[in-house]
Every structure is written in C-alpha cells, then in structure tokens.
Design a protein around this motif. Structure first.
Motif, PDB file in Angstrom:
ATOM      1  N   PHE A 229      36.221   9.325  -4.107  1.00 42.07           N
ATOM      2  CA  PHE A 229      37.410   8.657  -4.639  1.00 42.07           C
ATOM      3  C   PHE A 229      37.524   7.216  -4.157  1.00 42.07           C
ATOM      4  N   VAL A 230      37.026   6.931  -2.968  1.00 41.81           N
ATOM      5  CA  VAL A 230      36.998   5.539  -2.511  1.00 41.81           C
ATOM      6  C   VAL A 230      36.124   4.715  -3.449  1.00 41.81           C
ATOM      7  N   GLY A 231      34.965   5.238  -3.780  1.00 40.48           N
ATOM      8  CA  GLY A 231      34.055   4.528  -4.678  1.00 40.48           C
ATOM      9  C   GLY A 231      34.651   4.311  -6.056  1.00 40.48           C
ATOM     10  N   ILE A 232      35.239   5.352  -6.613  1.00 43.78           N
ATOM     11  CA  ILE A 232      35.838   5.243  -7.943  1.00 43.78           C
ATOM     12  C   ILE A 232      36.998   4.247  -7.914  1.00 43.78           C
ATOM     13  N   THR A 233      37.832   4.346  -6.889  1.00 44.26           N
ATOM     14  CA  THR A 233      38.999   3.462  -6.792  1.00 44.26           C
ATOM     15  C   THR A 233      38.572   2.012  -6.593  1.00 44.26           C
ATOM     16  N   LEU A 234      37.568   1.785  -5.781  1.00 45.56           N
ATOM     17  CA  LEU A 234      37.078   0.417  -5.591  1.00 45.56           C
ATOM     18  C   LEU A 234      36.469  -0.130  -6.876  1.00 45.56           C
ATOM     19  N   TRP A 235      35.808   0.721  -7.644  1.00 38.24           N
ATOM     20  CA  TRP A 235      35.267   0.288  -8.926  1.00 38.24           C
ATOM     21  C   TRP A 235      36.403  -0.117  -9.867  1.00 38.24           C
ATOM     22  N   VAL A 236      37.463   0.708  -9.935  1.00 35.73           N
ATOM     23  CA  VAL A 236      38.626   0.383 -10.773  1.00 35.73           C
ATOM     24  C   VAL A 236      39.270  -0.912 -10.298  1.00 35.73           C
ATOM     25  N   LEU A 237      39.396  -1.091  -8.981  1.00 32.48           N
ATOM     26  CA  LEU A 237      39.962  -2.317  -8.432  1.00 32.48           C
ATOM     27  C   LEU A 237      39.111  -3.529  -8.824  1.00 32.48           C
ATOM     28  N   GLY A 238      37.808  -3.373  -8.773  1.00 32.25           N
ATOM     29  CA  GLY A 238      36.913  -4.453  -9.173  1.00 32.25           C
ATOM     30  C   GLY A 238      37.087  -4.823 -10.632  1.00 32.25           C
ATOM     31  N   VAL A 239      37.207  -3.822 -11.490  1.00 36.50           N
ATOM     32  CA  VAL A 239      37.416  -4.071 -12.918  1.00 36.50           C
ATOM     33  C   VAL A 239      38.745  -4.799 -13.143  1.00 36.50           C
ATOM     34  N   LEU A 240      39.791  -4.352 -12.444  1.00 36.18           N
ATOM     35  CA  LEU A 240      41.102  -5.014 -12.582  1.00 36.18           C
ATOM     36  C   LEU A 240      41.032  -6.465 -12.128  1.00 36.18           C
ATOM     37  N   LEU A 241      40.441  -6.715 -10.983  1.00 34.93           N
ATOM     38  CA  LEU A 241      40.355  -8.078 -10.461  1.00 34.93           C
ATOM     39  C   LEU A 241      39.483  -8.958 -11.360  1.00 34.93           C
ATOM     40  N   TYR A 242      38.409  -8.396 -11.872  1.00 36.30           N
ATOM     41  CA  TYR A 242      37.537  -9.139 -12.782  1.00 36.30           C
ATOM     42  C   TYR A 242      38.291  -9.524 -14.048  1.00 36.30           C
ATOM     43  N   SER A 243      39.045  -8.572 -14.595  1.00 30.14           N
ATOM     44  CA  SER A 243      39.787  -8.856 -15.829  1.00 30.14           C
ATOM     45  C   SER A 243      40.901  -9.872 -15.575  1.00 30.14           C
TER      46      SER A 243
ATOM     47  N   LEU B 272      45.902   0.103  -2.440  1.00 21.58           N
ATOM     48  CA  LEU B 272      46.449   1.043  -1.454  1.00 21.58           C
ATOM     49  C   LEU B 272      45.820   2.418  -1.614  1.00 21.58           C
ATOM     50  N   SER B 273      45.563   2.833  -2.851  1.00 21.15           N
ATOM     51  CA  SER B 273      44.894   4.117  -3.086  1.00 21.15           C
ATOM     52  C   SER B 273      43.523   4.140  -2.425  1.00 21.15           C
ATOM     53  N   ALA B 274      42.790   3.047  -2.542  1.00 21.29           N
ATOM     54  CA  ALA B 274      41.464   2.970  -1.916  1.00 21.29           C
ATOM     55  C   ALA B 274      41.577   3.115  -0.402  1.00 21.29           C
ATOM     56  N   LEU B 275      42.558   2.452   0.181  1.00 16.21           N
ATOM     57  CA  LEU B 275      42.752   2.561   1.634  1.00 16.21           C
ATOM     58  C   LEU B 275      43.134   3.982   2.039  1.00 16.21           C
ATOM     59  N   LEU B 276      44.002   4.611   1.280  1.00 18.56           N
ATOM     60  CA  LEU B 276      44.417   5.979   1.605  1.00 18.56           C
ATOM     61  C   LEU B 276      43.264   6.961   1.441  1.00 18.56           C
ATOM     62  N   PHE B 277      42.454   6.784   0.407  1.00 20.19           N
ATOM     63  CA  PHE B 277      41.292   7.656   0.243  1.00 20.19           C
ATOM     64  C   PHE B 277      40.283   7.433   1.365  1.00 20.19           C
ATOM     65  N   ALA B 278      40.154   6.196   1.812  1.00 22.74           N
ATOM     66  CA  ALA B 278      39.250   5.917   2.928  1.00 22.74           C
ATOM     67  C   ALA B 278      39.761   6.588   4.196  1.00 22.74           C
ATOM     68  N   ARG B 279      41.063   6.564   4.379  1.00 24.08           N
ATOM     69  CA  ARG B 279      41.657   7.223   5.547  1.00 24.08           C
ATOM     70  C   ARG B 279      41.417   8.733   5.510  1.00 24.08           C
ATOM     71  N   LEU B 280      41.397   9.289   4.296  1.00 28.51           N
ATOM     72  CA  LEU B 280      41.111  10.713   4.128  1.00 28.51           C
ATOM     73  C   LEU B 280      39.614  11.019   4.169  1.00 28.51           C
ATOM     74  N   ARG B 281      38.809   9.975   4.262  1.00 31.57           N
ATOM     75  CA  ARG B 281      37.346  10.092   4.288  1.00 31.57           C
ATOM     76  C   ARG B 281      36.801  10.767   3.025  1.00 31.57           C
ATOM     77  N   ASP B 282      37.364  10.380   1.896  1.00 29.69           N
ATOM     78  CA  ASP B 282      36.935  10.905   0.604  1.00 29.69           C
ATOM     79  C   ASP B 282      36.115   9.828  -0.101  1.00 29.69           C
ATOM     80  N   GLY B 283      34.827   9.831   0.160  1.00 32.82           N
ATOM     81  CA  GLY B 283      33.943   8.788  -0.320  1.00 32.82           C
ATOM     82  C   GLY B 283      33.880   8.661  -1.828  1.00 32.82           C
TER      83      GLY B 283
END
Length: 119
Positions: free
Chosen positions: A102-116, A89-100
C-alpha cells in the motif's frame, strides 16, 4: 494504529481542509463584495486575470496583504491541495503499519497527482 483510527484521521484531514479553504474563499468573497460590490460590471471588454493570480508566489503575496481575489484563489488552491495531503498522509500511515504494497501504491498515486498538478 488500527483501521478505524486511520479512517478517522484521514476523514478529519479532509474535513479540516474543506472548512479552511471554504473559510478563506468566503473571507475573500466578503472582502470583494465590501470593496467592489456596488460597482457595475462591464462585460463588453475582456480583461484577463493579472499575472499575480496565475502564480503561486503572486497568490501568496496578495493573500498576505489581504487582497480579496488573491484570498479567493488561495482558498481554491487549498481545496485542491487537500486530497493531495490526504494521499501523502495515507502513505505515511501505511509506512508506519509497514505495509509495503500500500505504501508503493499510495506513493504512485501521489506521484501521479503531483505530476498532474505540475503540468
């Protein structure tokens, strides 16, 4: 959306996730006590959990039929899923704010969580 609204939305998601998972675990625990609370436990022989408690589909199928251990397991899975949903949800909200950034960082964190979780 301002920062305060974003914080409130993310905080409410975490609260809801914890409450729902706690209610599911509590319901499963009560059902377990009702059905097996008076039985004596024998710890002299180790019995591992059945395969249905070790797979997502098995847990879901058992939870649909209101099997207590499966409900408890589902509640624990929901508890683990809650912070993952928060990051998504944070990634979606940052995308809505057009904050590239934080979107990148949040998607990276999401990827790490899903991978783990996948491992």
């Amino acid at each position: 959306m301002n920062d305060r609204k974003m914080e409130m939305l993310l905080g409410n998601l975490l609260r809801l996730g914890v409450l729902v998972s706690g209610a599911v675990v509590l319901g499963g625990g009560l059902l377990e006590l009702i059905s097996h609370g008076g039985q004596r436990v024998d710890y002299s022989v180790f019995r591992g959990e059945p395969a249905s408690l070790r797979s997502l589909m098995g847990v879901l199928q058992g939870a649909v039929t209101a099997q207590p251990k499966h409900l408890i397991q589902l509640g624990l899975l929901l508890l683990v899923l809650t912070p993952v949903l928060r990051v998504a949800l944070s990634a979606l909200l940052f995308a809505r704010l057009r904050d590239g950034t934080f979107v990148g960082i949040t998607l990276w964190v999401l990827g790490v969580l899903l991978y783990s979780l996948a491992l």
